[in-house]
Write a protein that holds these residues in place. Structure first.
Motif, short mmCIF file in Angstrom:
data_model
loop_
_atom_site.label_atom_id
_atom_site.label_comp_id
_atom_site.label_asym_id
_atom_site.label_seq_id
_atom_site.Cartn_x
_atom_site.Cartn_y
_atom_site.Cartn_z
N UNK A 208 -19.67 37.30 8.83
CA UNK A 208 -20.60 36.64 9.74
C UNK A 208 -20.26 35.20 10.03
N UNK A 209 -19.06 34.77 9.66
CA UNK A 209 -18.65 33.38 9.90
C UNK A 209 -17.89 33.28 11.23
N UNK A 210 -17.99 32.12 11.85
CA UNK A 210 -17.30 31.89 13.11
C UNK A 210 -15.87 31.44 12.83
N UNK A 211 -14.90 32.04 13.50
CA UNK A 211 -13.49 31.80 13.21
C UNK A 211 -12.74 31.36 14.47
N UNK A 212 -11.84 30.44 14.28
CA UNK A 212 -10.90 30.07 15.34
C UNK A 212 -9.50 30.27 14.80
N UNK A 213 -8.65 30.92 15.57
CA UNK A 213 -7.29 31.22 15.14
C UNK A 213 -6.30 30.18 15.63
#
Length: 478
Positions: free
Chosen positions: A234-239
């Motif tokens: 449920x965490x927001x991720x940026x690659x």
């Protein structure tokens, strides 16, 4: 009776002139018909609709260019430029993260999400380019229509100008609101999302987790494992994949532009402590904890490793009874060894000097062939073709399994452990982050890395993101 009958002639009109057309407005640059002496009504305006023909204009004189004509042409060009400038950013706007989150909320599987994103990205680019070209085509039509003195061009140009100005203003307002919501930092676009707020309320950092990788396929696969596990939590991720070499992504971790990258314990220890002598997995993990600078944290190492390994063919192993580095000392004849040029260096722990000092292989019984492809196809071919007897190949290279090579055991720990480990910015470590990544680390094995690397090569040639999604689903982690 025809129009040439004198009673239907304009007073004073020469019979040789064209017949009078009933007061129709001439085009700019064409002779005026009717004027002060026209008995059929007052003068009429031009097709530009900007001014009437002067009552004192001499019969037959060209109609003067309307006063606003050049201004209208200029405004049309300016409007076209504004439209172009406001459209170009849309071609490069990255909305993948937001779209991915929406698809996940809709219950789509990782495979379906990847297919949808790929299709949507292609269609989006084609649509944006098509709309841009259509708009520019309309502006060109207006411009050349005005040059040709077409009244419809004036009307269409005004409409397009109004639409482009309104669109640009709305776009700037939307961008301003987005930046304001993100605190002025485009990289924090997801910081106000429900997932990020939930993370903040549970002891997390409260904003996006930026996952990076080194610039080779295995590192990107590991980065995707971490990214997708965090998203499942449920965490927001940026690659930020394929950043570069160790020096580059360590600097990125320290300046805050990246929050977590996959690493290897032994090499990481050697990077921060040139004098380190730890060899086993346990020793390296303990030494690494004290070697890392302030601000960096290594989470739980996995059983999976990618390290130097010495390999022989199955036939050579069976013929000479060699399954371990210890067995090399008893080999009769000269051992032809191939691998990285660094293997010949005294300071390379997994090199020829280690074979002599730790396993007692005489130097004079080793013939070394340097091959500069990091255990790649040239090294593999040298071993399969019989040009070398032993080849140094990184332990997660798919060719080891594909060719049935026998990897020689290292009972004395000559080769430093290289367990996969998430390296994080300490400020971004939270219970939720640790839980998500520890779940991956607990399941990950060297055989898993071999299989996932193989999936990105050969006939499959899957993308790292898809390979990671398949593994996580197989392990029940998503």
């Amino acid at each position: 009776m025809t129009n040439q009958d004198p009673q239907f002639q304009n007073p004073g009109q020469n019979p040789a002139d064209p017949p009078f057309d009933g007061g129709r407005a001439p085009q700019y640059g064409q002779p005026a018909q009717g004027g002060a002496a026209d008995p059929y009504g007052p003068p009429v305006g031009s097709r530009f609709g900007t001014q009437a023909y002067g009552a004192d204009a001499p019969y037959g004189a060209p109609v003067a260019e309307p006063a606003k004509f050049r201004t209208l042409l200029t405004l049309t060009l300016l409007s076209a430029v504004l439209y172009l400038l406001s459209s170009i950013p849309g071609l490069f706007m990255d909305t993948e993260g937001q779209t991915r989150a929406q698809l996940e909320q809709a219950g789509m599987s990782p495979e379906e999400i990847e297919q949808a994103l790929q299709f949507g990205g292609t269609v989006g680019v084609i649509s944006a380019v098509a709309i841009l070209l259509i708009g520019l085509g309309l502006y060109a039509l207006v411009y050349f229509g005005l040059k040709s003195v077409k009244n419809w061009a004036r009307i269409l140009g005004i409409v397009l100008a109004i639409l482009s100005v309104v669109g640009a203003v709305l776009g700037m307002l939307a961008a301003g609101l987005l930046l304001a919501a993100c605190g002025g930092d485009p990289l924090s676009a997801a910081s106000s999302s429900p997932a990020a707020q939930a993370d903040a309320s549970s002891g997390g950092a409260g904003d996006v987790i930026r996952v990076g990788s080194a610039n080779f396929a295995e590192s990107e696969i590991l980065g995707e494992l971490y990214a997708q596990a965090l998203e499942a939590e449920g965490l927001q991720v940026e690659r930020k994949m394929q950043i570069g070499a160790r020096e580059v992504y360590i600097a990125a971790l320290q300046d805050g532009s990246v929050d977590v990258v996959p690493e290897y314990t032994g090499n990481l220890l050697g990077y921060f402590d040139k004098e380190a002598t730890a060899s086993s997995s346990e020793e390296v993990a303990a030494a690494l904890e004290g070697a890392l600078p302030q601000g960096l944290t290594a989470l739980t190492p996995a059983a999976a490793e990618n390290k130097d390994s010495y390999n022989v063919t199955a036939g050579f192993s069976k013929e000479h009874g060699i399954t371990s580095l210890e067995d090399l000392a008893g080999y009769e004849g000269t051992l032809r060894i191939g691998g990285l040029p660094e293997l010949a260096g005294r300071d390379y722990g997994a090199g020829l000097s280690g074979l002599t000092e730790i396993y007692g292989v005489p130097q004079e019984k080793m013939a070394f062939t340097p091959i500069s492809d990091a255990g790649g196809p040239l090294t593999v071919r040298a071993l399969t073709d019989g040009d070398v007897d032993v080849a140094n190949i990184f332990s997660t290279t798919p060719a080891i399994q594909e060719n049935g090579f026998v990897t020689l055991e290292d009972p004395k720990g000559m080769i430093t452990a290289q367990n996969v480990v998430p390296l994080m910015s300490t400020a971004k470590v939270s219970d939720r982050v640790r839980t998500a990544l520890d779940a991956v680390q607990k399941e990950l094995t060297t055989d898993d890395l071999l299989a996932m690397n193989a999936a990105t090569m050969g006939e499959e040639k899957k993308q790292p993101r898809q390979v990671a999604a398949d593994w996580l689903r197989q392990k029940g982690l998503v």
